[in-house]
Each structure stands twice: as structure tokens, then as C-alpha cells.
Design a protein around this motif. Sequence first.
Motif, PDB file in Angstrom:
ATOM      1  N   LEU A 622       0.852  -1.174   0.000  1.00 56.26           N
ATOM      2  CA  LEU A 622       0.000   0.000   0.000  1.00 56.26           C
ATOM      3  C   LEU A 622       0.899   1.239   0.000  1.00 56.26           C
ATOM      4  CD1 LEU A 622      -2.792  -0.866   2.583  1.00 56.26           C
ATOM      5  CD2 LEU A 622      -2.988  -0.795   0.113  1.00 56.26           C
ATOM      6  N   TYR A 623       0.695   2.124  -0.945  1.00 60.07           N
ATOM      7  CA  TYR A 623       1.508   3.330  -0.915  1.00 60.07           C
ATOM      8  C   TYR A 623       0.723   4.451  -1.596  1.00 60.07           C
ATOM      9  CZ  TYR A 623       2.902   3.550  -5.864  1.00 60.07           C
ATOM     10  OH  TYR A 623       2.927   3.697  -7.225  1.00 60.07           O
ATOM     11  N   ASP A 624       1.187   5.681  -1.383  1.00 64.56           N
ATOM     12  CA  ASP A 624       0.524   6.871  -1.909  1.00 64.56           C
ATOM     13  C   ASP A 624       0.895   7.010  -3.391  1.00 64.56           C
ATOM     14  OD1 ASP A 624      -0.577   9.301  -2.441  1.00 64.56           O
ATOM     15  OD2 ASP A 624       0.184  10.267  -0.620  1.00 64.56           O
ATOM     16  N   ARG A 625      -0.096   6.970  -4.294  1.00 60.35           N
ATOM     17  CA  ARG A 625       0.190   7.014  -5.729  1.00 60.35           C
ATOM     18  C   ARG A 625       0.665   8.387  -6.199  1.00 60.35           C
ATOM     19  NH1 ARG A 625      -4.824   4.425  -8.761  1.00 60.35           N
ATOM     20  NH2 ARG A 625      -5.983   5.502  -7.117  1.00 60.35           N
ATOM     21  N   ILE A 626       0.769   9.367  -5.288  1.00 59.09           N
ATOM     22  CA  ILE A 626       1.321  10.672  -5.680  1.00 59.09           C
ATOM     23  C   ILE A 626       2.753  10.515  -6.162  1.00 59.09           C
ATOM     24  CG2 ILE A 626       2.138  11.223  -3.357  1.00 59.09           C
ATOM     25  CD1 ILE A 626       0.668  13.643  -5.999  1.00 59.09           C
ATOM     26  N   HIS A 627       3.456   9.485  -5.596  1.00 63.97           N
ATOM     27  CA  HIS A 627       4.839   9.262  -6.035  1.00 63.97           C
ATOM     28  C   HIS A 627       4.875   8.784  -7.497  1.00 63.97           C
ATOM     29  CE1 HIS A 627       6.053   9.805  -1.900  1.00 63.97           C
ATOM     30  NE2 HIS A 627       5.238   8.838  -1.500  1.00 63.97           N
ATOM     31  N   GLU A 628       3.915   7.943  -7.881  1.00 67.36           N
ATOM     32  CA  GLU A 628       3.854   7.484  -9.269  1.00 67.36           C
ATOM     33  C   GLU A 628       3.477   8.638 -10.196  1.00 67.36           C
ATOM     34  OE1 GLU A 628       1.341   4.268 -11.968  1.00 67.36           O
ATOM     35  OE2 GLU A 628       1.389   4.081  -9.770  1.00 67.36           O
ATOM     36  N   ILE A 629       2.514   9.488  -9.754  1.00 65.89           N
ATOM     37  CA  ILE A 629       2.098  10.630 -10.572  1.00 65.89           C
ATOM     38  C   ILE A 629       3.269  11.609 -10.736  1.00 65.89           C
ATOM     39  CG2 ILE A 629       0.501  12.578 -10.699  1.00 65.89           C
ATOM     40  CD1 ILE A 629      -0.751   9.829 -11.145  1.00 65.89           C
ATOM     41  N   ARG A 630       4.026  11.822  -9.635  1.00 57.42           N
ATOM     42  CA  ARG A 630       5.174  12.723  -9.728  1.00 57.42           C
ATOM     43  C   ARG A 630       6.195  12.205 -10.751  1.00 57.42           C
ATOM     44  NH1 ARG A 630       6.716  12.437  -4.908  1.00 57.42           N
ATOM     45  NH2 ARG A 630       8.462  11.001  -5.206  1.00 57.42           N
ATOM     46  N   MET A 631       6.402  10.863 -10.747  1.00 57.27           N
ATOM     47  CA  MET A 631       7.364  10.289 -11.701  1.00 57.27           C
ATOM     48  C   MET A 631       6.863  10.479 -13.134  1.00 57.27           C
ATOM     49  SD  MET A 631      10.226   8.994 -12.184  1.00 57.27           S
ATOM     50  CE  MET A 631      10.685   8.639 -10.500  1.00 57.27           C
ATOM     51  N   LEU A 705      11.427  17.549  -9.316  1.00 54.40           N
ATOM     52  CA  LEU A 705      10.226  17.943  -8.582  1.00 54.40           C
ATOM     53  C   LEU A 705      10.416  17.643  -7.091  1.00 54.40           C
ATOM     54  CD1 LEU A 705       7.471  16.571 -11.006  1.00 54.40           C
ATOM     55  CD2 LEU A 705       8.275  18.928 -10.773  1.00 54.40           C
ATOM     56  N   ASP A 706       9.818  18.454  -6.269  1.00 58.93           N
ATOM     57  CA  ASP A 706       9.911  18.285  -4.809  1.00 58.93           C
ATOM     58  C   ASP A 706       9.113  17.042  -4.398  1.00 58.93           C
ATOM     59  OD1 ASP A 706      10.044  18.451  -2.101  1.00 58.93           O
ATOM     60  OD2 ASP A 706       9.371  20.535  -1.957  1.00 58.93           O
ATOM     61  N   ASP A 707       9.769  16.058  -3.781  1.00 56.99           N
ATOM     62  CA  ASP A 707       9.092  14.810  -3.409  1.00 56.99           C
ATOM     63  C   ASP A 707       8.326  14.925  -2.090  1.00 56.99           C
ATOM     64  OD1 ASP A 707      11.155  14.973  -1.638  1.00 56.99           O
ATOM     65  OD2 ASP A 707      11.961  12.961  -2.018  1.00 56.99           O
ATOM     66  N   ARG A 708       8.217  16.126  -1.513  1.00 57.89           N
ATOM     67  CA  ARG A 708       7.420  16.320  -0.300  1.00 57.89           C
ATOM     68  C   ARG A 708       6.048  16.911  -0.601  1.00 57.89           C
ATOM     69  NH1 ARG A 708      10.036  16.392   4.567  1.00 57.89           N
ATOM     70  NH2 ARG A 708       8.571  17.962   5.344  1.00 57.89           N
ATOM     71  N   LEU A 709       5.835  17.311  -1.881  1.00 55.59           N
ATOM     72  CA  LEU A 709       4.559  17.916  -2.245  1.00 55.59           C
ATOM     73  C   LEU A 709       3.485  16.837  -2.351  1.00 55.59           C
ATOM     74  CD1 LEU A 709       5.715  20.449  -4.996  1.00 55.59           C
ATOM     75  CD2 LEU A 709       5.175  20.922  -2.587  1.00 55.59           C
ATOM     76  N   GLY A 710       2.324  17.056  -1.694  1.00 55.23           N
ATOM     77  CA  GLY A 710       1.170  16.175  -1.855  1.00 55.23           C
ATOM     78  C   GLY A 710       1.191  14.921  -1.013  1.00 55.23           C
ATOM     79  N   ILE A 711       2.216  14.735  -0.189  1.00 59.42           N
ATOM     80  CA  ILE A 711       2.277  13.498   0.604  1.00 59.42           C
ATOM     81  C   ILE A 711       1.436  13.658   1.863  1.00 59.42           C
ATOM     82  CG2 ILE A 711       4.558  12.931  -0.267  1.00 59.42           C
ATOM     83  CD1 ILE A 711       5.745  13.903   2.356  1.00 59.42           C
ATOM     84  N   SER A 712       1.123  12.518   2.496  1.00 57.40           N
ATOM     85  CA  SER A 712       0.267  12.527   3.684  1.00 57.40           C
ATOM     86  C   SER A 712       1.032  13.099   4.877  1.00 57.40           C
ATOM     87  CB  SER A 712      -0.211  11.117   4.016  1.00 57.40           C
ATOM     88  OG  SER A 712       0.889  10.320   4.412  1.00 57.40           O
ATOM     89  N   THR A 722      14.523  15.861   6.496  1.00 55.27           N
ATOM     90  CA  THR A 722      15.647  15.368   5.689  1.00 55.27           C
ATOM     91  C   THR A 722      15.685  16.002   4.297  1.00 55.27           C
ATOM     92  OG1 THR A 722      14.258  13.506   5.011  1.00 55.27           O
ATOM     93  CG2 THR A 722      15.705  13.176   6.907  1.00 55.27           C
ATOM     94  N   ALA A 723      14.499  16.368   3.754  1.00 56.45           N
ATOM     95  CA  ALA A 723      14.481  16.892   2.375  1.00 56.45           C
ATOM     96  C   ALA A 723      14.441  18.412   2.314  1.00 56.45           C
ATOM     97  CB  ALA A 723      13.279  16.314   1.618  1.00 56.45           C
ATOM     98  N   GLU A 724      14.287  19.047   3.449  1.00 59.70           N
ATOM     99  CA  GLU A 724      14.234  20.503   3.434  1.00 59.70           C
ATOM    100  C   GLU A 724      15.611  21.071   3.064  1.00 59.70           C
ATOM    101  OE1 GLU A 724      12.700  22.027   7.031  1.00 59.70           O
ATOM    102  OE2 GLU A 724      10.694  21.142   6.781  1.00 59.70           O
ATOM    103  N   GLY A 725      15.598  22.068   2.256  1.00 63.91           N
ATOM    104  CA  GLY A 725      16.863  22.695   1.846  1.00 63.91           C
ATOM    105  C   GLY A 725      17.528  22.024   0.660  1.00 63.91           C
ATOM    106  N   THR A 726      16.925  20.942   0.129  1.00 68.37           N
ATOM    107  CA  THR A 726      17.505  20.260  -1.029  1.00 68.37           C
ATOM    108  C   THR A 726      17.312  21.121  -2.276  1.00 68.37           C
ATOM    109  OG1 THR A 726      17.019  18.118  -0.054  1.00 68.37           O
ATOM    110  CG2 THR A 726      17.462  18.176  -2.428  1.00 68.37           C
ATOM    111  N   VAL A 727      18.389  21.348  -3.009  1.00 71.08           N
ATOM    112  CA  VAL A 727      18.349  22.190  -4.214  1.00 71.08           C
ATOM    113  C   VAL A 727      18.038  21.304  -5.408  1.00 71.08           C
ATOM    114  CG1 VAL A 727      19.647  23.766  -5.687  1.00 71.08           C
ATOM    115  CG2 VAL A 727      19.998  23.799  -3.214  1.00 71.08           C
TER     116      VAL A 727
END
Length: 917
Positions: A622-631, A705-712, A722-727
Amino acid sequence: MVSIHRYLQYQLSGLVLLIGLAFTMGGYAFMSRMAEDDAVKSLRSMTGESGYVLDQLLQPPTTLLKLLVNVPDLKTGKEEDWMLRLPAQASILQDNKMLSSVYVAGPQGQFLLLRTLHTDWDRKRFDAPDNAQWLVQLQRLHPSDGEDQVWVILDDKFQVLARRRVSSFADYDPRTRPWYQASHEKDGVLRTAAYTFHATGKTGITLAKHMGNGWVMGMDIRVDSLETELTRLAQANAAHIALFEYSGAIVSADRQDAGMTEFLKGLEHASAASATQRVDWLFDHKGESWWVGTADIHIENYEGLKLHVAVPKDKLLAKPRQLRDTLLAVTLLITFLTLLITRRTAMRISSVFQTLAERADALIHFDFKAFASTKTIITEIAQLEAGLEQTRTTTSDFLRLLEKVSREADPEKLLPLVLEETTKVARGESSWLYIHDGSEWQLRAERGPGHQHDWLNTWLAMPQTARNAMLQSQSATGHHALMLPLRGRRGQLLGLLVIDRRSPFSEQHQNFVETLSGFAALSLESREAIAQQKQLFESFIKLLAEAVDAKSPHTGGHCHRVPVLTEWLVELAAASDAPCVAGFQLNEELREAVHIAAWLHDCGKVVTPEYVVDKATKLETLYDRIHEIRMRFEVCKREATLAAWQAACPQGLPEAAAQALDQTLQALDADFAFVAECNLGSESMSPAATERLRQIADRTWTRTLDDRLGISHEEALRRGDTAEGTVLPVKEKLLNDQPHHKIPRPAGQAFSAENRWGFRMQVPEYLYDRGELRNLSVERGTLTEEERYKINEHIVLTIKMLEALPFPRHLSNVPEIAGSHHERIDGKGYPRAVAAGSLSIPARMMAIADVFEALTAPDRPYKSGKSIAEALGIMRKMAAGGHLDMDLFEMFAQSGIPSRYAETFLNTSAPTGGTLQ
């Protein structure tokens, strides 16, 4: 016949006068002696009670000492071992208020002691704080402490309040103490005489026993603790109580007044002078006579002690003397009155009354044998005799019915039994019991040759008011029927009881049948309630099993097939004479327990996630499909960039670059095919395959793309900062194990090694680990360690759920049968890892059924079902490896059950196990 009043008036003679005179003359002397005898008995009773109480006080410390000397940790001479045992030692001191301390002493002068700080005096004596409860005294354990004692002061939770060295006790050496030296010369428990304790200055006695290798264990009993109990006993009996050595030394006594010491000295002196009178004797003190009872203390290691109980003679004789005088006065009065109304009749009627008394006594003792008639001419006696005879027969019939009803456990057999016994009591020839289910009448039981008349329709044709109570009816042929409607406790109509005979029923029989009909009504109501409860319970069990099966379409028949297969196997074991099932008997209660346990064996799966049970590939979850949409958006951006380059350079790539690109794409295709094959989990992962997977994982791609957008919110918490400040853009590995892939286990899901269920399963640190490389690297199958535990956890939940249910006594083994089908014969199973000797025959059979069903099931997502021959071959290897019971498996394999199972559930036929090797 004549009335008993006139008979007594004319016949009784002056015999009573002679008896009264003799009784009056001898009564005074006899009752005076009886008064003294009663006083002596009271004294002996007091003495015996006091001795018993003292026995109960002194015996437990001796028994505890014998047990404790066998504990090896107590004679290691190590502080940590002694401190580890503190709760157990403290419990002994708390349960035995007489004990003030328990300690051990070693051959090099080691000394380890636990002392209870009961009172403020104790805490002041040892300079302990107000909340101190325990004091540990240690000496000669650590060379750095020298000869000084180390005192460790603890509170009631055994938390250290203070630790200090005490130089004032440096000269204390337990090897010089009499109890240490004498214990080496005696094999049993040593008791010292009363002496002054070194540490407290209090008087007491010591119990000591040699532990071996120069070690001695001791317990101190303070005398003042005995004084409290002796004072209580003395006050309760208005007496003085004292405990002496045979030498005359006072061990302990009650302290009710200031002159006790002088009294005790006189008591012991008189005791020495009256040594021949061992039980009771008189003692004079200051002009007052005391009756003294003496008892020896017959407890091991307390020989040489005696107990004196002294009671003032006047107090002891006061009540017996008063009773004597009262009885004498009453006797004289009764004798005088009896002389006025009695003559010679006593001799004439004594034999009759004696017979009646014997009959009444027989009834009291439940002896219902028949007696011969007295043939008396007195009306009242004849009526009494007839009443006793009727009571005998009625009570005998009633108790016989009670006995038979209480012994009958089968509700279906209870109704015919009640009908038969009720008919016998009513002297009926035929009887019928009809039951009413709310709409229809059914004949449930009948007795006797029967009669052509339809009593049920006769009763139904009567008015409703007449049918509400018992009634008697007569048929055209002259037969009489007693018809009694049976109603439940709520007044509902349950049935009809009909008893038929040629003669009318007497009022006595009608009353008795009406009383006994309650048994029939109760039996009907109980039968109906039991049947409904069993049906409800059965429906609930199957509903739960269907809920488990409904969670996964791939195991939809498991909870239905395993019960059938298990019951077949248990029936096979019961019918077999093989040595492995010798003594195994299958009754209805065990058959019901196996049936219930088999249906509930996987009830814990109701909380097991479906995506874990049905996990067909390693990456499935079970996982959030936002990661698949982002890809996909990443791919769209790449395609847009690629299209722009292709439009800007329509001539395409140079030949060398095109060949290099083609090779890269072919390599990516091959790598993906390899990853896809690993994802299936159909083959075990070799070290080479794992290494190649790691090489593929090191390939990088560019994330824009920012991988923190749209996650639960929950996933965001796991990721943290961990991902804040990533360029962006940023390079990432093709396959990765990220920290947020590790889902922590909620608090309370783990259990300790000493859990009350006896579970011995290793609980993984994380609830799930969804790392891509971690999952693809699973060596066998598709499940990670965390997912495998989640699958196995269903049996833990099964046991918890079943043990929480209030099963009746005959179903108490349901949790054991249902919860043991994943245990192994070699003791390496789960969840309890129990040995083979602790597994019942039904539990072993269910393990075989569970494995066989799982191997042959055609609906598993991760494998195809094995044939019967393949399954038996695999199971034979499992039995040889200690997984299954080899003897029971061979019994199963050689039977026709595999073929029967295949025909029933697999729509095919299979050879019997006897043809497989």
C-alpha cells in the motif's frame, strides 16, 4: 382406637417418680463433677488452641529456611546476587511478621543480611530516613571496604536511599557467633536459646542451617513479636500465657500487667514441682487458685519448649457451676410436673416411639429402606407413622429423580428421563411429552403401551381458561389422564405433559406431579436455550471464519477446508490402534472442542492486512500514488525537453552517439527485466543476483520535482526535515532504501520474555520496511522479516482472542488446539516454541491439516497448488525435519483422507499416501 391424651392419662404410672428421685439425688454430685470436667475441657481447649496458634507462627520460618538453603545464588558471596534476590527475601519477611532479618555467612567471614525496618525505633537505631523500609548489611565482600560493614538503605520499592560504610561493626565476625559454629555440627535446622541480638540489642532466637561449603543461612525471630500474639490470646481467654524452655528460662509471655515477672517465676517453680501432671494442674499465687494447662511444642527444631496457659479457677468454673445449678432446678421442676401426668404408659409406648424415632433418624441420614408396621392402636401414632411412610416414599422418589437428572449431561436425553421418573412417581401406565415451538406441536417423548385416545387434541379443544392449569380428564374408555401445561420462567408455553392410567389420580399424586413438572419445564427451557446458544455460537464462529476468508480472495476457502480436514484426521486417530495415538479417546466434548478450535484457528487473521497476506511480488504494498504521478510528470518534462532538442536538431545524433545511446537503452531494458524477475520472488536470490541488484540500484536519475509535495501528514512526519533545503534538480539512486521507508512499530505491540501467554517470538524493530532494495533483496518468497512477522502474528492474536473468551470447562482446551497449529515437534515453532510433549493429539493433527491445505490450495497468489503426491512428499520431509509429527503424518498419508480431500475440494482424485515414497 383411643386418643393418646386419654391413653397417657390412664396408663402412665409412678415409674417416672422413681426415676426423678434417683436423678435428683445423684444429679447434684454428677453435675458437680461434670462442671469440673467441662472446666478442664475448656482449659485443654484453650491450651490446644494456643499451642496450635504458636505452631502456626513458628513452623513457617523453619520450612522457609529449609527451602532457601537450596538456592545456589544465596551463597555466591556476591552483592549483585544477594540484591537480585531481595524481593523474594523481603516477601518472606513481610509474610512472617515474627522475622526481623534473614542472612547468610560465608567461610571467609562474608556476611549478607536483609533487615526489615518495621518501626520508627528500627529506623532511628540504624539512622535511616523516614521512608526507609529495608536495610542490607554487607561485610567482607569487597576488599576495598576492609572489615567495615556496608549498609544499603532501601525504600519499599527497593530504591537505594543511602549507602555508607559503618566502622562500628568492623569487629563483627559471623564465624564467631554460636549459631554459625553450632550449625556445622548439626545436619538439620538449628534453634538457639533466647539471647540479645548484636545489632539491635533486642532479645530473640535464631534459626540457622548449614548450606554447604562453609556457608550458613540464618533467620532472627524477635521475642517481642511472640509477646504480641501471646498477649492477644491471653486477653481473648482471660488468661496468662507463657513460653518456657525446659530449663525453666522464659522465652516469651504476655505482658498484661506489671507483676507478670513474679507470676511467671512462681508458675515455673510450681511447674517443676508438678512435673508428673503433664496436661492440667493447680497453682496458687497470692491466695488465688489458677488452673494451668501445659502443652509441649512439637515442631521440628523447637523441641525443648513448653507452653503454659493459666486461668483463674473461679472464672473457669463460673459458667459450668451456674449451668449445673440451673439444670438441677429445672430437673426437679420437670420431675414434679411429670409425676402429675405420667403413670405406666411410658413402658407401653416406648417401643412404638423408639420405632418412629428410628424411622425419623433414618430419613435424616437419607436411609429410605422400608420398615415394618408398628400396628399401634393409638390414632395419633398411626397418623404419624403413615405420614413418615409417605414422607419416605415421596422424598425417595424425589431424590432419585434429582440424582438421575443431575447425572444426565445430554439435554436430548433429559426429557425422556424426566418423563419416565414422573410417570413412575404418579403410578401412571402411559405418558406423553409434547413440545410447542410457537406454532406447531411435536411429540418429544412417550412411555408405556399407549392409549388410543388423543389427549393432545382433547386438551386443545378445551377453553383457554381451563388450559392454564393442571386438570384431570376421563376418556370414553374409562381411562384417566392428568394433563399439565409446561411453562417457562417467563410464562411462555413450552409443552404439555400427559400421564394416563385406568384409575383416577389422587390429590396427593396431582400435587406431586405438579411439583415435579417443574423439572420437565426446566428441561425443555434449558434444552431450547442450549440449542439456541450453540446455534448462535456456531453461527458466530463461521461468521468470523467467513470474515477472515473474505478478506482475501486467495485464501477464501482455507478456514472452511481446514476444519473439515482436521475433523477427518481426529476421527482417524480415534479409530486407529496405532501406538502413536494409544489412549486417545474422542468423546462428544472433545469433538466439539476440535470443531470450534478448527473453525477459529486463524481468527487472528481478521486484523492481518490484506496486502501482506496477498503480497504476490516483493514490491507490492500500500503506498501513496502521488509518487507514481510525480514520476510521470518527471517523464513528461524529460519528453518535452527531448522533443525540443529533436526539433532543434532534426538531423539527429551522430552515429557513434546513437550507438552509445542504443547500448545504454538495451542495458536499461535488461536491468529492468532482471529487477522485474527479482520482484516475482519465485526463485531464491543468489549472492550474485543480490550483488547485481545493488549495482543496478547505484544507477542515478535526476529528480526535478519536490518529493514532499502532496504526501500525507504521516509520511511527512516519517521524512522529518531530511528533504528541506535540497536544491533541485538532484541526483537520486535508481533503487533506494530511505529512512522514511522504515515505519516504526507502535508502542505496546511488543511483549516481554515473561509474558503471560508464553510467547517466544522475536519481534522485529520496525512495523514495516518498504525500502525498495530491501524488499527486492528478499532471499526467498516476497515477504520481508517485518511482513513475515505480521503474517505469523495472526496466531498470537488468535490465542489472545480465544483465551479472553469464557469457554465452558469442557471447551477449555480450544485455545490450546487452535493456537498450536504452527508449533513444531522439535520445539522450534511459534508462537510459544513448546516441546512435543506439550502438544495434544488434536493440535498436532490440525498442524498437519493446515500444512496440507496450504500446499494443495490452488488459490495462493505466490504459488500454484501442489498435487497430492507432491504435497505428501514435502510434508514427509517436514516431518523428518521435526516440523510435523512423523507417526501421525504417516497415519494420515496411509489413509484414504488425501484422496477424499482431493475429490471433495480439488475436483480431482489422488492416490493414497501408501503409494508415495
